[in-house]
Design a protein around this motif. Structure first.
Motif, PDB file in Angstrom:
ATOM      1  N   ASP A  95      51.673   2.615  -8.139  1.00 27.43           N
ATOM      2  CA  ASP A  95      52.899   3.383  -7.921  1.00 27.43           C
ATOM      3  C   ASP A  95      53.328   3.220  -6.477  1.00 27.43           C
ATOM      4  OD1 ASP A  95      53.398   4.381 -10.452  1.00 27.43           O
ATOM      5  OD2 ASP A  95      52.092   6.129 -10.178  1.00 27.43           O
ATOM      6  N   SER A  96      54.619   3.112  -6.255  1.00 29.94           N
ATOM      7  CA  SER A  96      55.138   2.858  -4.910  1.00 29.94           C
ATOM      8  C   SER A  96      54.843   3.992  -3.947  1.00 29.94           C
ATOM      9  CB  SER A  96      56.655   2.609  -4.975  1.00 29.94           C
ATOM     10  OG  SER A  96      57.310   3.725  -5.569  1.00 29.94           O
ATOM     11  N   ASN A  97      54.624   5.219  -4.453  1.00 30.33           N
ATOM     12  CA  ASN A  97      54.337   6.351  -3.563  1.00 30.33           C
ATOM     13  C   ASN A  97      52.867   6.423  -3.167  1.00 30.33           C
ATOM     14  OD1 ASN A  97      53.097   7.236  -5.880  1.00 30.33           O
ATOM     15  ND2 ASN A  97      54.458   8.993  -6.234  1.00 30.33           N
ATOM     16  N   GLY A  98      52.080   5.486  -3.641  1.00 31.11           N
ATOM     17  CA  GLY A  98      50.656   5.464  -3.294  1.00 31.11           C
ATOM     18  C   GLY A  98      49.787   6.295  -4.199  1.00 31.11           C
ATOM     19  N   LYS A  99      50.392   7.079  -5.097  1.00 29.50           N
ATOM     20  CA  LYS A  99      49.612   7.902  -6.022  1.00 29.50           C
ATOM     21  C   LYS A  99      49.396   7.118  -7.318  1.00 29.50           C
ATOM     22  CE  LYS A  99      51.362  12.253  -4.100  1.00 29.50           C
ATOM     23  NZ  LYS A  99      52.078  13.529  -4.370  1.00 29.50           N
ATOM     24  N   HIS A 100      48.494   6.156  -7.233  1.00 33.07           N
ATOM     25  CA  HIS A 100      48.276   5.260  -8.359  1.00 33.07           C
ATOM     26  C   HIS A 100      47.618   6.004  -9.522  1.00 33.07           C
ATOM     27  CE1 HIS A 100      49.261   2.445  -5.267  1.00 33.07           C
ATOM     28  NE2 HIS A 100      48.098   2.558  -4.647  1.00 33.07           N
ATOM     29  N   ASP A 101      47.986   5.643 -10.737  1.00 31.67           N
ATOM     30  CA  ASP A 101      47.447   6.286 -11.940  1.00 31.67           C
ATOM     31  C   ASP A 101      46.196   5.557 -12.415  1.00 31.67           C
ATOM     32  OD1 ASP A 101      49.582   8.179 -12.136  1.00 31.67           O
ATOM     33  OD2 ASP A 101      50.854   6.570 -12.918  1.00 31.67           O
ATOM     34  N   PHE A 102      45.166   6.332 -12.667  1.00 30.32           N
ATOM     35  CA  PHE A 102      43.898   5.770 -13.118  1.00 30.32           C
ATOM     36  C   PHE A 102      44.010   5.347 -14.576  1.00 30.32           C
ATOM     37  CE2 PHE A 102      39.625   6.594 -15.021  1.00 30.32           C
ATOM     38  CZ  PHE A 102      38.924   5.606 -14.353  1.00 30.32           C
ATOM     39  N   ILE A 103      43.636   4.115 -14.883  1.00 23.34           N
ATOM     40  CA  ILE A 103      43.656   3.629 -16.272  1.00 23.34           C
ATOM     41  C   ILE A 103      42.264   3.709 -16.879  1.00 23.34           C
ATOM     42  CG2 ILE A 103      44.029   1.617 -17.758  1.00 23.34           C
ATOM     43  CD1 ILE A 103      46.272   0.746 -15.895  1.00 23.34           C
ATOM     44  N   GLY A 104      41.272   3.146 -16.201  1.00 23.96           N
ATOM     45  CA  GLY A 104      39.923   3.201 -16.741  1.00 23.96           C
ATOM     46  C   GLY A 104      38.941   2.480 -15.840  1.00 23.96           C
ATOM     47  N   GLU A 105      37.657   2.512 -16.223  1.00 24.63           N
ATOM     48  CA  GLU A 105      36.614   1.927 -15.384  1.00 24.63           C
ATOM     49  C   GLU A 105      35.480   1.391 -16.248  1.00 24.63           C
ATOM     50  OE1 GLU A 105      35.307   5.153 -12.944  1.00 24.63           O
ATOM     51  OE2 GLU A 105      34.240   6.167 -14.584  1.00 24.63           O
ATOM     52  N   PHE A 106      34.627   0.612 -15.635  1.00 22.58           N
ATOM     53  CA  PHE A 106      33.429   0.116 -16.299  1.00 22.58           C
ATOM     54  C   PHE A 106      32.424  -0.294 -15.229  1.00 22.58           C
ATOM     55  CE2 PHE A 106      36.199  -3.490 -15.634  1.00 22.58           C
ATOM     56  CZ  PHE A 106      35.356  -4.519 -15.223  1.00 22.58           C
ATOM     57  N   GLU A 107      31.176  -0.420 -15.644  1.00 25.26           N
ATOM     58  CA  GLU A 107      30.126  -0.894 -14.746  1.00 25.26           C
ATOM     59  C   GLU A 107      29.691  -2.288 -15.159  1.00 25.26           C
ATOM     60  OE1 GLU A 107      26.870   1.798 -14.576  1.00 25.26           O
ATOM     61  OE2 GLU A 107      27.949   3.304 -13.383  1.00 25.26           O
ATOM     62  N   ALA A 108      29.311  -3.089 -14.170  1.00 26.44           N
ATOM     63  CA  ALA A 108      28.853  -4.450 -14.442  1.00 26.44           C
ATOM     64  C   ALA A 108      27.795  -4.827 -13.419  1.00 26.44           C
ATOM     65  CB  ALA A 108      30.026  -5.418 -14.387  1.00 26.44           C
ATOM     66  N   THR A 109      27.139  -5.926 -13.658  1.00 27.89           N
ATOM     67  CA  THR A 109      26.232  -6.521 -12.682  1.00 27.89           C
ATOM     68  C   THR A 109      26.592  -8.000 -12.556  1.00 27.89           C
ATOM     69  OG1 THR A 109      24.561  -7.178 -14.316  1.00 27.89           O
ATOM     70  CG2 THR A 109      24.358  -4.965 -13.354  1.00 27.89           C
ATOM     71  N   PHE A 110      26.172  -8.597 -11.442  1.00 31.49           N
ATOM     72  CA  PHE A 110      26.444 -10.019 -11.295  1.00 31.49           C
ATOM     73  C   PHE A 110      25.664 -10.817 -12.342  1.00 31.49           C
ATOM     74  CE2 PHE A 110      25.514 -14.208  -9.363  1.00 31.49           C
ATOM     75  CZ  PHE A 110      26.819 -14.687  -9.368  1.00 31.49           C
ATOM     76  N   LYS A 111      24.521 -10.292 -12.750  1.00 26.62           N
ATOM     77  CA  LYS A 111      23.746 -10.955 -13.802  1.00 26.62           C
ATOM     78  C   LYS A 111      24.570 -11.082 -15.073  1.00 26.62           C
ATOM     79  CE  LYS A 111      19.183 -10.707 -16.009  1.00 26.62           C
ATOM     80  NZ  LYS A 111      17.922  -9.918 -16.082  1.00 26.62           N
ATOM     81  N   GLU A 112      25.343 -10.027 -15.400  1.00 29.24           N
ATOM     82  CA  GLU A 112      26.229 -10.077 -16.566  1.00 29.24           C
ATOM     83  C   GLU A 112      27.382 -11.047 -16.334  1.00 29.24           C
ATOM     84  OE1 GLU A 112      25.530  -5.355 -17.772  1.00 29.24           O
ATOM     85  OE2 GLU A 112      27.466  -6.048 -17.036  1.00 29.24           O
ATOM     86  N   MET A 113      27.923 -11.019 -15.114  1.00 29.26           N
ATOM     87  CA  MET A 113      29.067 -11.879 -14.810  1.00 29.26           C
ATOM     88  C   MET A 113      28.723 -13.359 -14.932  1.00 29.26           C
ATOM     89  SD  MET A 113      30.804  -9.952 -11.534  1.00 29.26           S
ATOM     90  CE  MET A 113      31.597  -8.344 -11.704  1.00 29.26           C
TER      91      MET A 113
END
Length: 443
Positions: free
Chosen positions: A121-139
């Motif tokens: 968002d242009s006002n800096g108040k970005h809206d959270f969509i979602g998250e996840f955890e990963a490891t480089f081993k998975e990547m």
């Protein structure tokens, strides 16, 4: 037994007889094997995309960007990378980016990485969509055309909505590891350091018979030239298998006709200017002083060109196996600045580094210019150096310091200069298994 770290890494397996204990001298040996612990030097290239992200905007689609955080040992999070924003798109494809493994996961392939997707968002108040955890081993699974996917989860929605599955899918399309070779990779792969010394014999040093001269040979105390030579040379010699060091002088009238020379062999053997070990250089220097006439001017381009010629010839014979270091010991301002700049620019294309140690209390402003730390050095024609190969250190800063402190400062940039040269040429080090060292060291 005693040895230096340089002896160990340059041989990879160092075996020496025990020095003490009467029952085992000459009978028992100790073997030291060197292995560099890598992982933090490498880079990784990652390409992320997403599909079916939640729409957070009323009149258009979400403008998503991705953030990756490293979870530190103390539980804190450190931002590793933030992608660009893809406007008005629920199926974004973010640009490929590169980061070091040290930055991404501290070299720990199992370290938790927190990844979150936001709607910009242009006002800096970005809206959270979602998250996840990963490891480089998975990547690392995203190789050879394979993909790795994670569900992007909004924890609030997961609690409130019974039929909630996810807020989209984040996809890693490619994970490419870029090997960054180190100085030790090249040394342990057989690269040899060719160490050459050049000594200033101009009249500004003072008559060597006078105790005020920078070349005065005191019966109990080495002069500044000898201190600098031994401090730097004793480290460099560990990376040179034959321990034979060419030593040259400049700015003196030399026998038999006493013409001025700027690149004469200190041992007066022009066909073989090499001295046996650093002690051999010291002895040749001391024997040379009474036989020459200190004169001038202070021209260092000829000696740079001489070593550059040797580096060029060696390059065609044994590529990636020889790297040349020229140590120039001088007491003052050089008088062939234009030619010297030209010679350095040419040498920057070769496997070569130049170390200049300023002896005495002269004005060394020109030397700082050659060092290039304050700007890119150019030839008189405007051609820039391909890479920084010159390190200048005034000896007066280390008069009361240990030889190790001087050597550390003088040689600080050499490992990176070696790596920069071979990387610029696309030359990889030989694997240790490909290189069986026959080098031996003696004390």
């Amino acid at each position: 037994m005693e040895c230096t770290l340089g002896q160990i890494v340059s041989q990879r397996k160092l075996s020496k007889a025990l020095l003490k204990h009467s029952n085992t001298v000459g009978k028992s040996t100790i073997m030291v094997t060197a292995e560099e612990l890598t992982g933090n030097n490498d880079y990784v290239e990652l390409s992320f995309s997403a599909r079916k992200l939640d729409d957070k905007d009323f009149f258009s689609k979400s403008d998503p960007f991705l953030e990756i955080y490293r979870v530190n040992d103390d539980g804190t999070q450190q931002l590793v990378y933030r992608t660009e924003t893809v406007m008005n798109n629920l199926n974004p494809v973010w640009k490929t980016f590169k980061t070091s493994l040290n930055c991404l996961c501290s070299g720990d392939h199992d370290r938790i990485l927190k990844c979150s997707v936001w709607d910009w968002d242009s006002n800096g108040k970005h809206d959270f969509i979602g998250e996840f955890e990963a490891t480089f081993k998975e990547m690392r699974g995203a190789i050879d055309g394979k993909q790795v996917q994670w569900e992007c989860i909004n924890p609030k929605y997961k609690i409130k909505k019974k039929n909630y599955r996810n807020s989209g899918i984040v996809i890693l399309n490619q994970c490419k590891i870029i090997k960054m070779h180190s100085f030790l990779d090249y040394i342990m792969g057989g690269c040899q350091i060719q160490f050459t010394v050049a000594i200033d014999f101009t009249a500004s040093n003072g008559d060597p018979r006078n105790s005020c001269s920078l070349h005065y040979i005191h019966p109990y105390q080495p002069n500044e030239y000898l201190k600098a030579l031994v401090a730097v040379g004793e480290i460099c010699q560990d990376y040179d298998s034959d321990k034979m060091f060419p030593a040259f002088g400049f700015g003196a009238r030399i026998p038999p006709d006493f013409k001025v020379s700027h690149d004469f062999a200190v041992n007066f053997n022009e066909d073989n200017p090499e001295c046996t070990g650093i002690q051999g250089v010291v002895e040749a220097y001391q024997n040379c002083l009474p036989k020459i006439q200190l004169y001038g001017p202070t021209n260092i381009a000829p000696i740079i060109q001489k070593v550059a010629q040797a580096a060029s010839e060696e390059l065609h014979i044994r590529q990636a196996m020889q790297y040349f270091i020229l140590l120039i010991l001088t007491d003052g301002v050089i008088t062939d600045m234009a030619d010297t700049r030209d010679a350095i620019v040419h040498a920057s294309h070769l496997p070569m580094s130049i170390i200049i140690v300023g002896v005495g209390n002269a004005d060394f402003t020109d030397m700082q210019i050659l060092d290039g730390d304050d700007g890119i050095l150019c030839s008189p024609r405007g051609e820039p150096v391909l890479r920084d190969i010159v390190q200048f250190v005034p000896f007066r800063n280390f008069k009361h310091a240990s030889p190790a402190a001087l050597a550390k400062s003088v040689l600080a940039e050499v490992p990176n200069q070696v790596v920069d040269y071979y990387n610029s040429k696309g030359i990889k080090p030989k694997c240790p298994s490909e290189f069986e060292s026959s080098r031996t060291f003696s004390r």
